[in-house]
Scaffold this motif. Structure first.
Motif, PDB file in Angstrom:
ATOM      1  N   GLU A 481      32.603 -23.627 -26.769  1.00 57.18           N
ATOM      2  CA  GLU A 481      33.617 -23.470 -27.816  1.00 57.18           C
ATOM      3  C   GLU A 481      32.979 -23.125 -29.159  1.00 57.18           C
ATOM      4  O   GLU A 481      33.499 -22.287 -29.906  1.00 57.18           O
ATOM      5  N   ALA A 482      31.864 -23.764 -29.483  1.00 58.26           N
ATOM      6  CA  ALA A 482      31.222 -23.507 -30.770  1.00 58.26           C
ATOM      7  C   ALA A 482      30.681 -22.082 -30.856  1.00 58.26           C
ATOM      8  O   ALA A 482      30.781 -21.429 -31.902  1.00 58.26           O
ATOM      9  N   LEU A 483      30.134 -21.586 -29.763  1.00 53.21           N
ATOM     10  CA  LEU A 483      29.601 -20.222 -29.774  1.00 53.21           C
ATOM     11  C   LEU A 483      30.715 -19.184 -29.762  1.00 53.21           C
ATOM     12  O   LEU A 483      30.628 -18.153 -30.433  1.00 53.21           O
ATOM     13  N   SER A 484      31.766 -19.447 -28.988  1.00 51.18           N
ATOM     14  CA  SER A 484      32.829 -18.456 -28.856  1.00 51.18           C
ATOM     15  C   SER A 484      33.649 -18.303 -30.136  1.00 51.18           C
ATOM     16  O   SER A 484      34.073 -17.201 -30.478  1.00 51.18           O
ATOM     17  N   ASN A 485      33.878 -19.419 -30.855  1.00 53.31           N
ATOM     18  CA  ASN A 485      34.673 -19.306 -32.077  1.00 53.31           C
ATOM     19  C   ASN A 485      33.831 -19.044 -33.325  1.00 53.31           C
ATOM     20  O   ASN A 485      34.352 -18.995 -34.436  1.00 53.31           O
ATOM     21  N   GLY A 486      32.521 -18.900 -33.154  1.00 51.42           N
ATOM     22  CA  GLY A 486      31.662 -18.549 -34.279  1.00 51.42           C
ATOM     23  C   GLY A 486      31.273 -19.704 -35.161  1.00 51.42           C
ATOM     24  O   GLY A 486      30.767 -19.480 -36.272  1.00 51.42           O
ATOM     25  N   SER A 487      31.509 -20.954 -34.718  1.00 50.94           N
ATOM     26  CA  SER A 487      31.111 -22.099 -35.544  1.00 50.94           C
ATOM     27  C   SER A 487      29.602 -22.133 -35.751  1.00 50.94           C
ATOM     28  O   SER A 487      29.115 -22.560 -36.804  1.00 50.94           O
ATOM     29  N   VAL A 488      28.871 -21.725 -34.752  1.00 48.86           N
ATOM     30  CA  VAL A 488      27.410 -21.657 -34.849  1.00 48.86           C
ATOM     31  C   VAL A 488      26.957 -20.300 -34.328  1.00 48.86           C
ATOM     32  O   VAL A 488      27.633 -19.673 -33.502  1.00 48.86           O
ATOM     33  N   ALA A 489      25.815 -19.870 -34.818  1.00 45.15           N
ATOM     34  CA  ALA A 489      25.259 -18.592 -34.365  1.00 45.15           C
ATOM     35  C   ALA A 489      24.446 -18.758 -33.094  1.00 45.15           C
ATOM     36  O   ALA A 489      24.304 -17.807 -32.313  1.00 45.15           O
ATOM     37  N   ALA A 490      23.906 -19.962 -32.863  1.00 45.79           N
ATOM     38  CA  ALA A 490      23.072 -20.195 -31.681  1.00 45.79           C
ATOM     39  C   ALA A 490      23.067 -21.680 -31.368  1.00 45.79           C
ATOM     40  O   ALA A 490      23.326 -22.525 -32.229  1.00 45.79           O
ATOM     41  N   ILE A 491      22.759 -21.987 -30.105  1.00 51.66           N
ATOM     42  CA  ILE A 491      22.580 -23.357 -29.653  1.00 51.66           C
ATOM     43  C   ILE A 491      21.118 -23.532 -29.268  1.00 51.66           C
ATOM     44  O   ILE A 491      20.591 -22.784 -28.436  1.00 51.66           O
ATOM     45  N   PHE A 492      20.449 -24.526 -29.879  1.00 50.62           N
ATOM     46  CA  PHE A 492      19.058 -24.835 -29.550  1.00 50.62           C
ATOM     47  C   PHE A 492      19.041 -26.068 -28.648  1.00 50.62           C
ATOM     48  O   PHE A 492      19.653 -27.088 -28.958  1.00 50.62           O
ATOM     49  N   ASP A 493      18.317 -25.959 -27.555  1.00 50.63           N
ATOM     50  CA  ASP A 493      18.219 -27.085 -26.641  1.00 50.63           C
ATOM     51  C   ASP A 493      17.043 -26.851 -25.704  1.00 50.63           C
ATOM     52  O   ASP A 493      16.430 -25.769 -25.702  1.00 50.63           O
ATOM     53  N   GLU A 494      16.748 -27.877 -24.901  1.00 55.47           N
ATOM     54  CA  GLU A 494      15.684 -27.733 -23.919  1.00 55.47           C
ATOM     55  C   GLU A 494      16.126 -26.778 -22.814  1.00 55.47           C
ATOM     56  O   GLU A 494      17.300 -26.747 -22.431  1.00 55.47           O
ATOM     57  N   ILE A 495      15.162 -26.038 -22.293  1.00 56.84           N
ATOM     58  CA  ILE A 495      15.467 -24.969 -21.348  1.00 56.84           C
ATOM     59  C   ILE A 495      16.169 -25.480 -20.090  1.00 56.84           C
ATOM     60  O   ILE A 495      17.068 -24.799 -19.588  1.00 56.84           O
ATOM     61  N   PRO A 496      15.814 -26.641 -19.529  1.00 61.89           N
ATOM     62  CA  PRO A 496      16.566 -27.097 -18.354  1.00 61.89           C
ATOM     63  C   PRO A 496      18.070 -27.209 -18.597  1.00 61.89           C
ATOM     64  O   PRO A 496      18.873 -26.845 -17.736  1.00 61.89           O
ATOM     65  N   TYR A 497      18.465 -27.696 -19.774  1.00 63.85           N
ATOM     66  CA  TYR A 497      19.891 -27.804 -20.089  1.00 63.85           C
ATOM     67  C   TYR A 497      20.504 -26.422 -20.310  1.00 63.85           C
ATOM     68  O   TYR A 497      21.652 -26.177 -19.921  1.00 63.85           O
ATOM     69  N   LEU A 498      19.747 -25.524 -20.936  1.00 61.83           N
ATOM     70  CA  LEU A 498      20.262 -24.172 -21.166  1.00 61.83           C
ATOM     71  C   LEU A 498      20.447 -23.432 -19.842  1.00 61.83           C
ATOM     72  O   LEU A 498      21.388 -22.642 -19.698  1.00 61.83           O
ATOM     73  N   ILE A 499      19.561 -23.687 -18.887  1.00 63.29           N
ATOM     74  CA  ILE A 499      19.710 -23.053 -17.572  1.00 63.29           C
ATOM     75  C   ILE A 499      21.011 -23.503 -16.915  1.00 63.29           C
ATOM     76  O   ILE A 499      21.749 -22.698 -16.346  1.00 63.29           O
ATOM     77  N   VAL A 500      21.288 -24.797 -17.000  1.00 63.25           N
ATOM     78  CA  VAL A 500      22.539 -25.312 -16.430  1.00 63.25           C
ATOM     79  C   VAL A 500      23.739 -24.739 -17.170  1.00 63.25           C
ATOM     80  O   VAL A 500      24.757 -24.386 -16.556  1.00 63.25           O
ATOM     81  N   PHE A 501      23.648 -24.626 -18.490  1.00 64.09           N
ATOM     82  CA  PHE A 501      24.753 -24.064 -19.279  1.00 64.09           C
ATOM     83  C   PHE A 501      25.004 -22.608 -18.907  1.00 64.09           C
ATOM     84  O   PHE A 501      26.153 -22.184 -18.715  1.00 64.09           O
ATOM     85  N   LEU A 502      23.947 -21.813 -18.799  1.00 67.54           N
ATOM     86  CA  LEU A 502      24.099 -20.394 -18.471  1.00 67.54           C
ATOM     87  C   LEU A 502      24.562 -20.189 -17.035  1.00 67.54           C
ATOM     88  O   LEU A 502      25.103 -19.130 -16.698  1.00 67.54           O
ATOM     89  N   LYS A 503      24.354 -21.185 -16.200  1.00 63.36           N
ATOM     90  CA  LYS A 503      24.808 -21.077 -14.822  1.00 63.36           C
ATOM     91  C   LYS A 503      26.325 -20.935 -14.753  1.00 63.36           C
ATOM     92  O   LYS A 503      26.861 -20.259 -13.864  1.00 63.36           O
ATOM     93  N   ASN A 504      27.025 -21.552 -15.687  1.00 63.46           N
ATOM     94  CA  ASN A 504      28.486 -21.496 -15.716  1.00 63.46           C
ATOM     95  C   ASN A 504      29.029 -20.471 -16.705  1.00 63.46           C
ATOM     96  O   ASN A 504      30.178 -20.053 -16.583  1.00 63.46           O
TER      97      ASN A 504
END
Length: 708
Positions: A481-504
């Protein structure tokens, strides 16, 4: 330690709360109150202590004899000389030595030699140099075997034979024997009486308290069902996840049995009780004995705890949204080829047209005419091959070779262009909204991170983001939601969590930018804990085991290995354009075919014209005049063009008298073939007209006539 120091130890332990439920104490024979009595205050502090000591045979009988023993007319009491295990061992040792001396037959001290034996009548044991019957005495000592007050006295390989051991439990002010052990027979567990532990409880206090984080997202790594501050036994129904399965597998490879229970780091309402840094600090505060979960190994945390080897790779990167590429939509037909490919293809068209014109100009009337017409033929013929619409006939075999290769190249280029353009028109083209961190900072945009993560400190301390530009989120849905509505330009996190996020949400977002390395996920223990080494060795065995890859990792990540993208690869907006390099081989082939054909053709022309050009050079004495004449001769129609069309002898190169030449041609045509068609006559007339034009160029240069 001795009873004196032991009394102080347990009194201090009780004062700091370490003699209550949840603690276990095991002592050896030195703190056995039976063999070395302690004061009443210390005994009050030792409730629930377990101990081991050698079994003392006939202890009561020896005690009575010891009390009745008198020395210098005075009866000794136990209070004056209390019995200890060390005293019993000393008593049996003196008996063993005395028995060995008797068996060795040693009745006097003449066998001892001392350094000062000549000056002193008394034997100085401190200065004994050697004892001549010592080997015999040593052998008798080693052969000693009798039953003493401390047990069986027998030396095996120079060591005292282990005696039978009894296990006692301090309950109140007494010691109760709950089991026995010997080297020949180990008492079974069911034969042992249940001990009373500190806190007057029979609940075994040997379970490790393992803290686990409580999270509401990324349950692939860890999930706690109905979390509460109370520690729970492990079961797949109440706690699960990748980190837990790895711990269970590591526990299986430990060289010893380890009882434990999981303690969620949660409040009474089930929410998390703090950040991961605060969870790790619970070990230093003695609330947990270890921490298991998706805890990242970072330098700041190693000040308070020791980590095992990592069981999973990690790192920090950023995810940005993908935006549709709307640039140059009305010129999208230019996108399938890069600009260098367009220029190279255009140059190849012109080059091929020029080569075909050079090969066909002197032999093919269709490539003649005024200079403007010839230039038009060059462009028309080369570009008409793009759609195979050229209508000019080719009569030169070298031209046919060049054209065959060029048509093949054009076919491949057009097919590739069609496929690339179709892909662009049917597939939505996306590209990252931002490519690096500096672009985000330069535009003063906000960024997000996962709540409770150490990434917050990384963003402020290392990457230079202002705290006002940081926003925390808990779940992948909040990331989306934060990325889609432009609240933030990027999300910083550890790569394992980002992999799970990008999976969906992989089609909408992309991981870009550099990767900031971390130590990976590990288990935390107290500083200098001996368990770190055992767990690290077990982790290596698990990682190298195929079960870990096939069963555990595939279960949560649908892959045999957790190998995370380093994020160094970026998306280029021109990645779908076809470049010159893609067709370099084709251009080389067509260039080679054109040059070979042109070289052979020019060589043949020069060979046929060489005598005339040599004569001109000798007459004029100028290379430029000879070169100019060569160009003029090349521009004229070749005489064998007529022969190739009518199978008759070749026309002369040029004739200064057009009338004579025309008459000669007509006579030859009549003599050779009286049935010439109207089309052939038209060709002759066209050729004569061209010869008439050539006759006015240079009448001073004689024509060289050739015959077929």
């Amino acid at each position: 330690m001795t009873a004196e120091h032991g009394s102080k130890l347990f009194s201090a332990a009780k004062n700091v709360g370490m003699m209550k439920e949840g603690y276990a104490w095991i002592v050896t024979e030195g703190l056995s109150t039976l063999l070395d009595p302690v004061d009443a205050k210390a005994k009050d502090s030792m409730g629930g202590v377990l101990g081991v000591r050698p079994l003392v045979l006939e202890f009561e009988n020896f005690t009575r004899r010891w009390k009745s023993y008198s020395y210098a007319g005075k009866e000794r009491t136990s209070s004056e000389s209390p019995l200890t295990l060390f005293g019993l061992w000393a008593y049996d040792t003196v008996w063993a030595l005395a028995m060995a001396v008797e068996k060795a037959g040693l009745t006097n001290s003449n066998s001892f030699q001392s350094q000062n034996v000549a000056n002193n009548t008394e034997l100085d044991f401190a200065n004994i140099v050697w004892y001549e019957t010592g080997p015999r005495l040593r052998d008798e000592i080693l052969a000693t075997n009798f039953t003493g007050v401390s047990g069986n006295v027998s030396l095996i390989n120079g060591q005292l034979e282990p005696s039978e051991i009894e296990i006692f439990n301090v309950v109140g002010h007494t010691e109760k024997i709950i089991g026995k052990w010997s080297s020949n027979k180990l008492t079974l567990k069911e034969e042992l009486k249940p001990p009373i532990w500190p806190g007057d409880t029979t609940e075994r206090p040997t379970k490790m308290r393992i803290g686990v984080p409580v999270r509401k997202s990324f349950n692939e790594f860890l999930r706690v069902e109905s979390p509460s501050p109370k520690c729970i036994e492990y079961s797949r129904e109440n706690i699960s996840g990748f980190a837990i399965d790895v711990f269970q597998e590591v526990h299986r490879f430990l060289p010893f049995n380890l009882s434990y229970e999981f303690c969620p780091f949660a409040k009474r309402n089930g929410d998390s009780n703090g950040t991961y840094d605060q969870l790790v600090m619970q070990i230093e505060e003695k609330n947990f004995d270890a921490v298991v979960g998706d805890v990242t190994i970072v330098a700041n945390r190693t000040k308070y705890v020791d980590f095992t080897l990592p069981y999973s790779e990690s790192g920090v990167s950023m995810v940005v949204r993908m935006k549709q590429d709307k640039r140059n939509n009305m010129w999208i037909f230019l996108k399938p080829l890069s600009w260098d490919m367009w220029l190279t293809t255009f140059a190849a068209f012109i080059f091929t047209g020029v080569v075909i014109w050079l090969l066909e100009h002197r032999t093919n009337p269709e490539f003649g005419g005024s200079p403007q017409q010839q230039v038009g033929i060059i462009f028309w013929f080369s570009f008409s091959t793009l759609v195979f619409a050229h209508k000019e006939k080719i009569v030169n075999n070298w031209s046919r070779l060049v054209l065959i290769v060029w048509v093949f190249v054009v076919l491949i280029i057009t097919q590739s262009y069609t496929a690339s353009l179709a892909s662009m028109l049917t597939v939505q083209r996306l590209q990252p909204a931002f490519m690096d961190i500096k672009e985000i900072q330069r535009n003063n945009y906000s960024v997000g991170y996962q709540t409770g993560s150490f990434v917050e400190k990384l963003l402020t301390e290392q990457l230079g983001f202002s705290e006002s530009k940081l926003k925390s989120y808990q779940t992948p849905q909040e990331f989306h939601e934060a990325l889609s509505n432009g609240s933030v330009a990027a999300i910083f996190d550890e790569i394992p969590y980002l992999i799970v996020f990008l999976k969906n949400h992989g089609s909408k977002y992309h991981m870009v930018g550099p990767v900031y390395k971390t130590g990976g996920f590990g288990f935390a223990f107290p500083l200098n804990s001996p368990l770190v080494s055992d767990f690290s060795k077990a982790i290596l065995k698990v990682i190298e085991n195929e079960t870990f890859q096939d069963r555990i990792q595939k279960k949560y990540f649908s892959t045999s290995e957790i190998i995370f993208d380093d994020g160094s690869a970026s998306v280029s907006s021109d990645s779908s354009s076809l470049t010159v390099h893609s067709f370099g081989g084709l251009f080389i082939v067509t260039l080679a075919a054109s040059l070979i054909s042109l070289i052979f053709y020019v060589f043949k022309f020069l060979h046929s014209q060489w005598p005339a050009l040599k004569e001109i050079h000798s007459d004029q004495g100028s290379l430029w005049v000879a070169f100019t004449e060569m160009v003029k001769r090349f521009d004229r129609k070749d005489s064998f063009a007529r022969a190739s069309r009518s199978n008759s002898r070749v026309f002369p190169e040029a004739n200064p008298n057009p009338a004579t030449d025309e008459a000669s041609v007509n006579v030859d045509d009549t003599a050779d073939n009286e049935s010439t068609t109207l089309n052939q006559q038209s060709d002759v007339a066209t050729l004569n007209e061209h010869n008439q034009m050539d006759s006015g160029i240079n009448h001073s240069v004689p024509d060289e006539r050739h015959s077929s």
